[in-house]
Design a protein around this motif. Structure first.
Motif, mmCIF file in Angstrom:
data_model
loop_
_atom_site.group_PDB
_atom_site.id
_atom_site.type_symbol
_atom_site.label_atom_id
_atom_site.label_comp_id
_atom_site.label_asym_id
_atom_site.label_seq_id
_atom_site.Cartn_x
_atom_site.Cartn_y
_atom_site.Cartn_z
ATOM 1 N N MET A 1 -43.179 -16.762 6.791
ATOM 2 C CA MET A 1 -41.830 -17.292 7.006
ATOM 3 C C MET A 1 -41.761 -18.044 8.335
ATOM 4 O O MET A 1 -42.452 -17.703 9.295
ATOM 5 N N LEU A 2 -40.920 -19.076 8.354
ATOM 6 C CA LEU A 2 -40.702 -19.858 9.578
ATOM 7 C C LEU A 2 -40.215 -18.957 10.707
ATOM 8 O O LEU A 2 -39.327 -18.136 10.516
ATOM 9 N N MET A 3 -40.816 -19.118 11.868
ATOM 10 C CA MET A 3 -40.423 -18.363 13.066
ATOM 11 C C MET A 3 -39.500 -19.242 13.910
ATOM 12 O O MET A 3 -39.811 -20.397 14.181
ATOM 13 N N LEU A 4 -38.358 -18.704 14.305
ATOM 14 C CA LEU A 4 -37.308 -19.517 14.920
ATOM 15 C C LEU A 4 -37.753 -20.150 16.230
ATOM 16 O O LEU A 4 -37.327 -21.254 16.570
ATOM 17 N N PHE A 5 -38.564 -19.489 16.964
ATOM 18 C CA PHE A 5 -39.099 -20.021 18.221
ATOM 19 C C PHE A 5 -40.453 -19.377 18.463
ATOM 20 O O PHE A 5 -40.745 -18.316 17.887
ATOM 21 N N PRO A 6 -41.322 -20.042 19.225
ATOM 22 C CA PRO A 6 -41.116 -21.308 19.929
ATOM 23 C C PRO A 6 -41.256 -22.507 18.995
ATOM 24 O O PRO A 6 -41.835 -22.393 17.918
ATOM 25 N N THR A 7 -40.719 -23.643 19.419
ATOM 26 C CA THR A 7 -40.888 -24.901 18.686
ATOM 27 C C THR A 7 -41.527 -25.921 19.619
ATOM 28 O O THR A 7 -41.545 -25.747 20.842
ATOM 29 N N ILE A 8 -42.026 -26.996 19.018
ATOM 30 C CA ILE A 8 -42.670 -28.038 19.814
ATOM 31 C C ILE A 8 -42.434 -29.381 19.133
ATOM 32 O O ILE A 8 -42.202 -29.435 17.913
ATOM 33 N N LYS A 9 -42.473 -30.449 19.916
ATOM 34 C CA LYS A 9 -42.357 -31.807 19.383
ATOM 35 C C LYS A 9 -43.600 -32.602 19.748
ATOM 36 O O LYS A 9 -44.186 -32.411 20.817
ATOM 37 N N VAL A 10 -43.986 -33.485 18.849
ATOM 38 C CA VAL A 10 -45.165 -34.308 19.044
ATOM 39 C C VAL A 10 -44.761 -35.594 19.759
ATOM 40 O O VAL A 10 -43.780 -36.232 19.356
ATOM 41 N N PRO A 11 -45.456 -35.988 20.817
ATOM 42 C CA PRO A 11 -45.126 -37.244 21.507
ATOM 43 C C PRO A 11 -45.110 -38.416 20.527
ATOM 44 O O PRO A 11 -46.029 -38.587 19.722
ATOM 45 N N GLY A 12 -44.040 -39.205 20.598
ATOM 46 C CA GLY A 12 -43.904 -40.360 19.710
ATOM 47 C C GLY A 12 -43.213 -40.041 18.402
ATOM 48 O O GLY A 12 -42.886 -40.947 17.634
ATOM 49 N N LEU A 13 -42.993 -38.744 18.113
ATOM 50 C CA LEU A 13 -42.296 -38.339 16.888
ATOM 51 C C LEU A 13 -41.137 -37.429 17.281
ATOM 52 O O LEU A 13 -41.082 -36.253 16.920
ATOM 53 N N ASP A 14 -40.190 -38.006 18.006
ATOM 54 C CA ASP A 14 -39.139 -37.197 18.627
ATOM 55 C C ASP A 14 -38.187 -36.552 17.633
ATOM 56 O O ASP A 14 -37.506 -35.578 17.965
ATOM 57 N N ASP A 15 -38.078 -37.087 16.422
ATOM 58 C CA ASP A 15 -37.124 -36.505 15.482
ATOM 59 C C ASP A 15 -37.753 -35.423 14.605
ATOM 60 O O ASP A 15 -37.114 -34.926 13.670
ATOM 61 N N LEU A 16 -38.989 -35.030 14.890
ATOM 62 C CA LEU A 16 -39.657 -33.988 14.121
ATOM 63 C C LEU A 16 -39.774 -32.720 14.957
ATOM 64 O O LEU A 16 -40.254 -32.762 16.094
ATOM 65 N N GLU A 17 -39.336 -31.598 14.387
ATOM 66 C CA GLU A 17 -39.393 -30.315 15.073
ATOM 67 C C GLU A 17 -40.434 -29.446 14.368
ATOM 68 O O GLU A 17 -40.395 -29.284 13.146
ATOM 69 N N ILE A 18 -41.372 -28.882 15.150
ATOM 70 C CA ILE A 18 -42.471 -28.110 14.594
ATOM 71 C C ILE A 18 -42.253 -26.622 14.871
ATOM 72 O O ILE A 18 -42.020 -26.225 16.008
ATOM 73 N N PHE A 19 -42.315 -25.817 13.803
ATOM 74 C CA PHE A 19 -42.187 -24.359 13.908
ATOM 75 C C PHE A 19 -43.512 -23.711 13.509
ATOM 76 O O PHE A 19 -44.308 -24.295 12.762
ATOM 77 N N ARG A 20 -43.687 -22.460 13.936
ATOM 78 C CA ARG A 20 -44.850 -21.690 13.520
ATOM 79 C C ARG A 20 -44.453 -20.688 12.445
ATOM 80 O O ARG A 20 -43.281 -20.339 12.295
ATOM 81 N N ASP A 21 -45.451 -20.215 11.717
ATOM 82 C CA ASP A 21 -45.228 -19.121 10.783
ATOM 83 C C ASP A 21 -45.260 -17.799 11.545
ATOM 84 O O ASP A 21 -45.996 -17.654 12.528
#
Length: 549
Positions: A1-21
């Motif tokens: 399941m998606l873990m609410l935090f921590p999250t990270i963003k990839v440089p150059g892709l500011d509108d994408l939010e990355i979550f961990r399992d």
């Protein structure tokens, strides 16, 4: 399941939010913050635009405003989603591979602490890089997607559109929309898709569709080993919420009223405004920022107090706690925005049914279609300060919580010449495939002076349609007793092998006189195409001559 935090963003892709399992260290989820036009497996946009040119007579007949004849209309169909492209997928996986072996990076360090010392990634034997599995969030439970396109410009721009639809809630959350346009909107959209906008220097630029799509998504996410305390004083909540009262008070809807006197100029906004749950959540965000509502993390495992990591956790928790906080704010300060008021009779009448909601309360057509009751609210007119509920609850969790996201943005597209040919169509409906031959029939004769008893006019049509091989035919007889009658002959026309309409018909007319069985022979008119057929003396084969002896 998606873990609410921590999250990270990839440089150059500011509108994408990355979550961990929350369990699988090699699994990640990506959520797009701005919707995009969906694409099929071959990269073609899921979009089509039909540009209709209309028959002027039909357009005039169907127009309620005879001064405005809309000879062209448009229809836009499209699907949006929150997917990522193959290029974006590669950028994300490359970036994650490059940072996951850095234990001091906030993203990896916080994950390890929250997951009780678990490693940030799993290495593959014989490789120095982790294997990344990238997917989309798959725990959505509810959501809506809304479209705003050419708003406020009138029906000559937009006629109708999808107001609110349910997204798929699986995969990339696809949502399908439609919009229909009037004479100006159809031209605007057609030119935008085929030529771009005036002033565009680079033909390869993305084309804005003058449309905004807003998603509201609710799902589940995992949070580990945290205890949170939420508190707020009732008096402070009351004082802070009073500042929003004027913006969301309910009174009769109207427009912006301007009064001009000899030495005065007064401009009053007499419109009422409803607050959506999104508006109220923004108010709550402001109350949190101003420390009217306090969120305190009292148990945070291995995360240091007052650290940047703790601030990141607090920020991520806001959306999860928002619904609980709003359940206190809404009942205390807002009332649901029902459309219409119950009309009470002045006197009781026996056996009379109770009247229903009054539809004529100054509600605009747009407001009638607006979702209400559960989603839109007015500020209560009389809020009792002594009855405001304080906020004071603890939130301890090592499991799932509700989390919300609101992807939104303007839509753009970029069509190649081949895509333009297949997705943007000019459709001429000015000459419908099946058309009616309509003939007005009358006579020009003086029945009284010339002692005419009657005139009979027979009209017949019989032609074979080349495409269907069917014979289109009809025949009618019309009896004229006074000469004032006007009749109409109608038949569905056939088309020849070239697709041209065959509009030729035959007519026969016969005159009868009072007091005699003798009559001139009937006259026959073959292969005529007059749309107004007037039978007169010359066509009947004789004229009346006055003789003077």
């Amino acid at each position: 399941m998606l873990m609410l935090f921590p999250t990270i963003k990839v440089p150059g892709l500011d509108d994408l939010e990355i979550f961990r399992d929350h369990e699988k260290e090699d699994t990640f989820y990506v959520l797009r913050g701005r919707p995009r036009i969906a694409e099929d497996n071959e990269g073609n946009p899921q979009l089509s635009f039909n540009f209709f040119s209309r028959n002027a007579d039909i357009a005039y007949a169907s127009s309620s405003n005879k001064e405005l004849v809309e000879t062209q209309l448009g229809q836009l169909l499209f699907t949006t989603d929150l997917s990522i492209s193959a290029e974006e997928h590669k950028k994300i996986t490359d970036y994650l591979e490059s940072i996951l072996d850095k234990p001091n990076l906030n993203f990896t360090k916080l994950y390890s602490k929250l997951r009780a010392g678990r490693p940030a990634f799993i290495k593959i034997a014989g490789s120095n890089k982790p294997k990344i599995k990238l997917g989309t969030p798959n725990t959505w439970k509810d959501g809506v997607a809304r479209l705003e396109i050419l708003e406020g410009l009138g029906e000559t721009f937009k006629k109708q559109s999808s107001s609110e639809v349910k997204p798929a809630l699986v995969g990339s959350n696809a949502a399908a929309f439609y919009a229909t346009f009037g004479i100006e909107g159809s031209q605007l959209m057609f030119d935008a898709l085929t030529k771009g906008y005036q002033g565009d220097k680079d033909k390869g630029n993305l084309t804005p569709l003058q449309a905004i799509v807003r998603y509201e998504l609710k799902g589940f996410a995992f949070i580990p080993n945290l205890e949170i305390k939420v508190s707020a004083n009732s008096s402070q909540i009351f004082s802070a919420m009073e500042s929003y009262k004027e913006d969301y008070s309910k009174f009769r809807r109207g427009g912006i009223k301007t009064e001009i006197g000899f030495f005065t100029y007064k401009r009053t906004d007499s419109r009422s405004v409803t607050a959506s749950k999104t508006d109220i959540s923004k108010m709550v965000e402001e109350l949190i920022d101003r420390k009217v509502i306090n969120i305190e993390i009292t148990d945070f495992g291995d995360v240091a107090a007052n650290s940047e990591e703790l601030k990141e956790i607090e920020t991520s928790l806001r959306t999860s706690l928002m619904e609980v906080i709003m359940q206190t704010i809404i009942p205390n300060f807002f009332q649901t925005a029902f459309i219409g008021d119950e009309k009470q009779p002045e006197e009781e009448e026996d056996e009379q049914p109770k009247s229903g909601p009054n539809p004529d309360v100054g509600v605009s057509a747009a407001e009638r279609n607006r979702p209400n009751v559960e989603t839109h609210y007015y500020f209560q007119s009389n809020v009792d300060k002594t009855k405001i509920t304080s906020l004071n609850f603890n939130f301890k969790k090592n499991g799932t919580v509700e989390f919300r996201r609101y992807p939104n943005g303007s839509l753009t597209t970029k069509l190649s010449q081949e895509q333009l040919k297949s997705l943007v169509k000019e459709i001429d409906i000015s000459s419908p495939r099946v058309q009616i031959l309509e003939v007005q029939v009358g006579v020009n004769a003086d029945f009284g002076t010339d002692n005419i008893h009657s005139i009979i006019v027979n009209i017949s049509y019989s032609q074979r349609d080349a495409a269907s091989n069917m014979v289109r035919e009809n025949s009618k007889s019309f009896l004229f007793k006074t000469g004032q009658e006007i009749y109409t002959f109608r038949v569905t026309m056939a088309r020849n092998a070239k697709g041209e309409l065959i509009d030729f018909y035959n007519a026969e007319a016969k005159i009868s006189y009072i007091g005699t069985a003798e009559a001139p022979p009937p006259i026959t008119l073959e292969n005529i195409s007059d749309r107004a057929l007037i039978i007169s003396y010359d066509k009947l084969g004789f004229v009346t001559v006055n003789c003077i002896a």
